[in-house]
Write a protein that holds these residues in place. Sequence first.
Motif, mmCIF file in Angstrom:
data_model
loop_
_atom_site.group_PDB
_atom_site.id
_atom_site.type_symbol
_atom_site.label_atom_id
_atom_site.label_comp_id
_atom_site.label_asym_id
_atom_site.label_seq_id
_atom_site.Cartn_x
_atom_site.Cartn_y
_atom_site.Cartn_z
ATOM 1 N N PHE A 71 -64.543 -33.784 -14.978
ATOM 2 C CA PHE A 71 -64.677 -33.612 -13.629
ATOM 3 C C PHE A 71 -65.503 -34.860 -12.932
ATOM 4 O O PHE A 71 -65.180 -35.230 -11.852
ATOM 5 N N ALA A 72 -66.434 -35.378 -13.715
ATOM 6 C CA ALA A 72 -67.150 -36.466 -13.291
ATOM 7 C C ALA A 72 -66.241 -37.824 -12.936
ATOM 8 O O ALA A 72 -66.539 -38.281 -12.161
ATOM 9 N N ALA A 73 -65.274 -37.983 -13.994
ATOM 10 C CA ALA A 73 -64.208 -38.894 -13.734
ATOM 11 C C ALA A 73 -63.694 -38.727 -12.710
ATOM 12 O O ALA A 73 -63.284 -39.585 -11.806
ATOM 13 N N LYS A 74 -63.200 -37.573 -12.003
ATOM 14 C CA LYS A 74 -62.530 -37.245 -10.913
ATOM 15 C C LYS A 74 -63.147 -37.348 -9.812
ATOM 16 O O LYS A 74 -62.946 -37.994 -8.603
ATOM 17 N N ALA A 75 -64.480 -36.955 -9.733
ATOM 18 C CA ALA A 75 -65.495 -36.991 -8.745
ATOM 19 C C ALA A 75 -65.937 -38.256 -8.415
ATOM 20 O O ALA A 75 -66.230 -38.687 -7.320
ATOM 21 N N GLY A 76 -65.894 -39.104 -9.340
ATOM 22 C CA GLY A 76 -66.446 -40.704 -9.112
ATOM 23 C C GLY A 76 -67.776 -40.680 -9.399
ATOM 24 O O GLY A 76 -68.619 -41.483 -8.723
ATOM 25 N N VAL A 77 -68.532 -40.039 -10.519
ATOM 26 C CA VAL A 77 -69.940 -40.018 -10.608
ATOM 27 C C VAL A 77 -70.227 -41.404 -11.319
ATOM 28 O O VAL A 77 -69.483 -41.603 -12.273
ATOM 29 N N ILE A 78 -71.098 -42.213 -10.988
ATOM 30 C CA ILE A 78 -71.498 -43.392 -11.816
ATOM 31 C C ILE A 78 -71.920 -42.859 -13.136
ATOM 32 O O ILE A 78 -72.798 -41.868 -13.270
ATOM 33 N N PRO A 79 -71.317 -43.372 -14.113
ATOM 34 C CA PRO A 79 -70.566 -44.630 -14.161
ATOM 35 C C PRO A 79 -69.020 -44.409 -14.215
ATOM 36 O O PRO A 79 -68.361 -45.570 -14.787
ATOM 37 N N TRP A 110 -78.826 -28.657 -19.198
ATOM 38 C CA TRP A 110 -77.498 -28.754 -18.446
ATOM 39 C C TRP A 110 -77.705 -29.259 -17.100
ATOM 40 O O TRP A 110 -77.042 -30.393 -16.466
ATOM 41 N N GLY A 111 -78.719 -28.387 -16.577
ATOM 42 C CA GLY A 111 -78.801 -28.739 -15.088
ATOM 43 C C GLY A 111 -79.542 -29.983 -14.703
ATOM 44 O O GLY A 111 -79.179 -30.561 -13.933
ATOM 45 N N ALA A 112 -80.186 -30.343 -15.792
ATOM 46 C CA ALA A 112 -81.122 -31.549 -15.657
ATOM 47 C C ALA A 112 -80.188 -32.766 -15.908
ATOM 48 O O ALA A 112 -80.123 -33.797 -15.085
ATOM 49 N N ILE A 113 -78.994 -32.406 -16.784
ATOM 50 C CA ILE A 113 -77.970 -33.525 -16.889
ATOM 51 C C ILE A 113 -77.353 -33.826 -15.447
ATOM 52 O O ILE A 113 -77.268 -34.922 -14.956
ATOM 53 N N VAL A 114 -77.022 -32.635 -15.085
ATOM 54 C CA VAL A 114 -76.143 -32.656 -13.739
ATOM 55 C C VAL A 114 -76.938 -33.394 -12.748
ATOM 56 O O VAL A 114 -76.546 -34.260 -11.873
ATOM 57 N N LEU A 115 -78.249 -32.976 -12.574
ATOM 58 C CA LEU A 115 -79.370 -33.485 -11.813
ATOM 59 C C LEU A 115 -79.242 -35.292 -11.616
ATOM 60 O O LEU A 115 -79.495 -35.905 -10.781
ATOM 61 N N VAL A 116 -79.544 -35.770 -13.020
ATOM 62 C CA VAL A 116 -79.741 -36.863 -13.239
ATOM 63 C C VAL A 116 -78.409 -37.665 -12.672
ATOM 64 O O VAL A 116 -78.546 -38.727 -12.014
ATOM 65 N N PHE A 117 -77.393 -37.448 -13.026
ATOM 66 C CA PHE A 117 -76.240 -38.069 -12.870
ATOM 67 C C PHE A 117 -75.976 -37.915 -11.378
ATOM 68 O O PHE A 117 -75.707 -39.020 -10.706
ATOM 69 N N GLY A 118 -76.304 -36.906 -10.855
ATOM 70 C CA GLY A 118 -76.181 -36.840 -9.378
ATOM 71 C C GLY A 118 -77.288 -37.878 -8.727
ATOM 72 O O GLY A 118 -76.928 -38.480 -7.586
ATOM 73 N N LEU A 119 -78.349 -37.854 -8.969
ATOM 74 C CA LEU A 119 -79.583 -38.787 -8.356
ATOM 75 C C LEU A 119 -78.881 -40.247 -8.744
ATOM 76 O O LEU A 119 -78.813 -41.080 -7.756
ATOM 77 N N VAL A 120 -78.528 -40.558 -9.667
ATOM 78 C CA VAL A 120 -77.940 -42.161 -10.037
ATOM 79 C C VAL A 120 -76.956 -42.308 -9.224
ATOM 80 O O VAL A 120 -76.894 -43.470 -8.779
ATOM 81 N N SER A 121 -75.766 -41.300 -9.172
ATOM 82 C CA SER A 121 -74.695 -41.520 -8.035
ATOM 83 C C SER A 121 -75.191 -41.840 -6.766
ATOM 84 O O SER A 121 -74.834 -42.785 -6.012
ATOM 85 N N ALA A 122 -76.035 -40.989 -6.393
ATOM 86 C CA ALA A 122 -76.707 -41.001 -4.982
ATOM 87 C C ALA A 122 -77.265 -42.318 -4.694
ATOM 88 O O ALA A 122 -76.471 -43.149 -3.742
ATOM 89 N N VAL A 123 -78.263 -42.827 -5.648
ATOM 90 C CA VAL A 123 -78.872 -44.223 -5.115
ATOM 91 C C VAL A 123 -77.960 -45.129 -5.482
ATOM 92 O O VAL A 123 -77.993 -46.148 -4.450
ATOM 93 N N LEU A 124 -77.331 -45.276 -6.724
ATOM 94 C CA LEU A 124 -76.215 -46.442 -6.744
ATOM 95 C C LEU A 124 -75.374 -46.544 -5.818
ATOM 96 O O LEU A 124 -74.977 -47.791 -5.320
ATOM 97 N N GLY A 125 -74.674 -45.307 -5.692
ATOM 98 C CA GLY A 125 -73.534 -45.279 -4.823
ATOM 99 C C GLY A 125 -73.846 -46.051 -3.270
ATOM 100 O O GLY A 125 -73.232 -46.843 -2.787
ATOM 101 N N VAL A 126 -74.972 -45.691 -2.806
ATOM 102 C CA VAL A 126 -75.425 -46.319 -1.516
ATOM 103 C C VAL A 126 -75.735 -47.809 -1.450
ATOM 104 O O VAL A 126 -75.456 -48.466 -0.669
ATOM 105 N N LEU A 127 -76.446 -48.170 -2.718
ATOM 106 C CA LEU A 127 -76.775 -49.558 -2.782
ATOM 107 C C LEU A 127 -75.641 -50.392 -2.823
ATOM 108 O O LEU A 127 -75.547 -51.471 -2.006
ATOM 109 N N TYR A 128 -74.488 -49.871 -3.551
ATOM 110 C CA TYR A 128 -73.202 -50.605 -3.958
ATOM 111 C C TYR A 128 -72.524 -50.588 -2.273
ATOM 112 O O TYR A 128 -72.084 -51.705 -1.946
#
Lengths: 221, 642
Positions: free
Chosen positions: B189-197, B244-262
């Motif tokens: 699902f992350a591949a579909k949603a475009g979660v970094i990386p 599990w929640g921590a994994i989702v949270l960390v990926f969410g944070l990374v995507s949020a910050v890097l997404g907006v930087l890019y």
Amino acid sequence: MHTNLAAQINSFLAAMILLTAFGMLVQRRMYGLIHLFAWQGLFLSISTAIVGFVAGAHHLYISSILTLSLKVILLPYILHVLIQRLKIHKEVETIVNVPMTMLIGIALVIFSYHLTAPVRELSTLMTRSTLAVALATVLLGLLMMITRKHAVTQIIGFLAMENGLFFAATSATYGMPLVVELGVALDILIAAFIFGIFFFQIHTTFDSLDIEQMARLKEED
Amino acid sequence: MTAIASLLMVAAGGWTVGKGLTNQIILPIGLPDLLFHLRLDPLSGFFLTVIGLLSFFVSIYSLGYVKGFLGHRSITTLVIFYCLFIAGMFMVVLADDALFFLISWEVMAAASYFLVMFEDEKIENRRAAFLYMIVAHVGAIAILLSFGVLAGLTTGFQGFSGYTFDAMRATRFPLGWATAAFLLSFFGFAAKAGVIPLHVWLPEAHPVAPSNVSALMSGVMLKTAIYGIVRITFDLIKVFPWWWGAIVLVFGLVSAVLGVLYALMQHDLKRLLAYHSVENIGIILIGIGLSMIFTSFQMPLLAALALTAGLFHTMNHAMFKGLLFMGAGAVLHATHERNMEEMGGLIHKMPWTAAFFLVGCISISALPPFNGFISEWLTFQAFLLSPSLPNPLLNLLIPMGAALLALTGALAAACFVKAFGVTFLGHWRGHHNPNVHEVGWPMRIGMMLAALTCLGLGVLPTLFIEWMDVISEQLVGAKIATSATGLGWMWLTPIAHERASYSGPIVFLFIMAVVVLAYIFLHVRPAAIQRVPIWDCGFEKINQRMQYNATSFSMPIRRIFGFFFSIKEQVRMVSQYGHKAFPKKLHYHLRIRDLFWGWLYKPVIEVSFWVSRKVGKLQQGRIQVYLIYSFVTIIILLVFQG
């Protein structure tokens, strides 16, 4: 006829089939190869008829007649005509030399006897001892396809494999259902026609029936 | 027609969520013994509403947008695949068994592939579509495996009857297998949603698709992946450890910050929006990840808050990102230009579009009174209430997450100041001055509806939260509406009114009052406003190329966060009279690339090419060799038969 006698005759025919299979491996002349193939078909057809008689499976007579007409008469005739048309009088070209092929063949026969040993223990059919020969014939046919260069010999190898399969079917289970056998016979016939057409095409394209030439069709890298 | 169908779906979805119903249908079609199951429960009803609402707006918008293609290309394929695409998304959220889910998932992926390919004469479109297809299929394989694990466990690997979601719901999975299934499905699902990386396809595919399609892809197709994650974790697996929640949270944070930087570094309007989708998916995942953490620590109220925040942001993102892509499409439609550096001053020529785009910008920057603020505020509330967690590691991690989320919000605001300012304000920056007109009415109406929805959700969030509360009640066992609307419909109070509360209507009225006052002060005065030439600081011949542009705007942030990008900067001087002191021309070349491409994807690509070259050596082109392969195979099989 006494079952024991029939089993002995059947074993003898199996031996002859194996012998012709080896004969095809050593045969260097194209016409000889076709004749050997026809002989193999004849032995197969007689063996089928005997099994059908002893087991009381009368549809095997039809299989036997089909084998006789297709593999003894029609296919050798087609191949004969093909060779004459395409003017192939050369000797059979092998990749591995003949003694070596023979040695591999013997190893294969031993291997198939070893494989079918547990089946022989379990089976109660009178034809059980010939299963190993059938398997060996299939493997020898494949070996022939591998070790020969010429397209026509490939075909004969393929047909010999089919003979082996057919023989395995009769010896292991007294033959497949008639519908299946009819289908297989038809397939063989059509395969022969298609091969014939392809031979002409290959011949006109490459000016030879040596399948080494077909390596040129490979994608370049 | 799509519009009407979408509206029907909105009605169906809205009704289901409102009543908290669960309907189930088993369709007598599909493979033998594997019937298709459909189910409409509040969760799917919610997503149905989101998809339907945006599809409705975009369908109206498309009436105007596809006119741009008329005359030079057949739009039949566009229309067919557009309908298939929307139908696929509806089916995904309605599916109630793994088989039908995957079939709908593939229908959606394939249809959107053809939509990305629509302008297939350009090589970059074909490349983007191919990349999209690969990522989509790798993801689909992971989802398939995940469902396989779940379905197998349901029946103890004894049969196929475990493929329905009902059977999975009834099973309690052992932790190890459940983790495998969760990780696989999260990857897919992350591949579909475009979660970094796994986001690389997104900034390639979204810009090249027709804008109405990008609006749908970004607005709602990514949401189906969110739906999948919520469905699998909360509904099918139900019991899970906190990490599990921590994994989702960390990926969410990374995507949020890097997404907006890019996103800040992009000068292509649609590409910028695509990177913002990565960011917003990150924010949604933050909400969901927090909710998972709270659920695993048995804190249903907080879990409900976080889940509501995540789902609310899902709705919001669909609305404002759809609006922004429609706006970008309108600009593209009018100027035939995607590069912001070539635009400017469009507010004079396209006032409607500019106003709607501004609404989208404010919403996505999470400023009141629009909807983006509400959901990010709720997410913050969930963050700020988390010190009550019994795990020291999380207590360290979560404040950091809150800080990163704040950073994301600030950067997003900066990014949209840039996007709006460079595109619509100033003067035209392009070389030639094109004949730009405002877009037609269907497009304006589509954007207007989306903008009004943004405003409505922002001003009256309590009504919406009350409506969707049944979802969190079913999934995590608590509802927040009783506390959220504790002070009546005017005030949104997530947990308790002494901690935090927000009133949409009052803020809205206040802002309107300030705006009206400012207008009065500026415009009600004796002398009319005069337009004069810009003061050129004493230089001569100031021209329109000398404006502050997108590159200059993002330069400070590029300097600070440079280590996140692979930047290539070149300055080349062409001098006159053979000396540097007399420059004639200055060439400035800047190329910014995604770091992940070089780090993660290049090695994978090279390895797969290497492997396929090696495998290619098997293809000798000689029949005997092929025969030997089968001969050896037969012999080996016979040897190992016993």
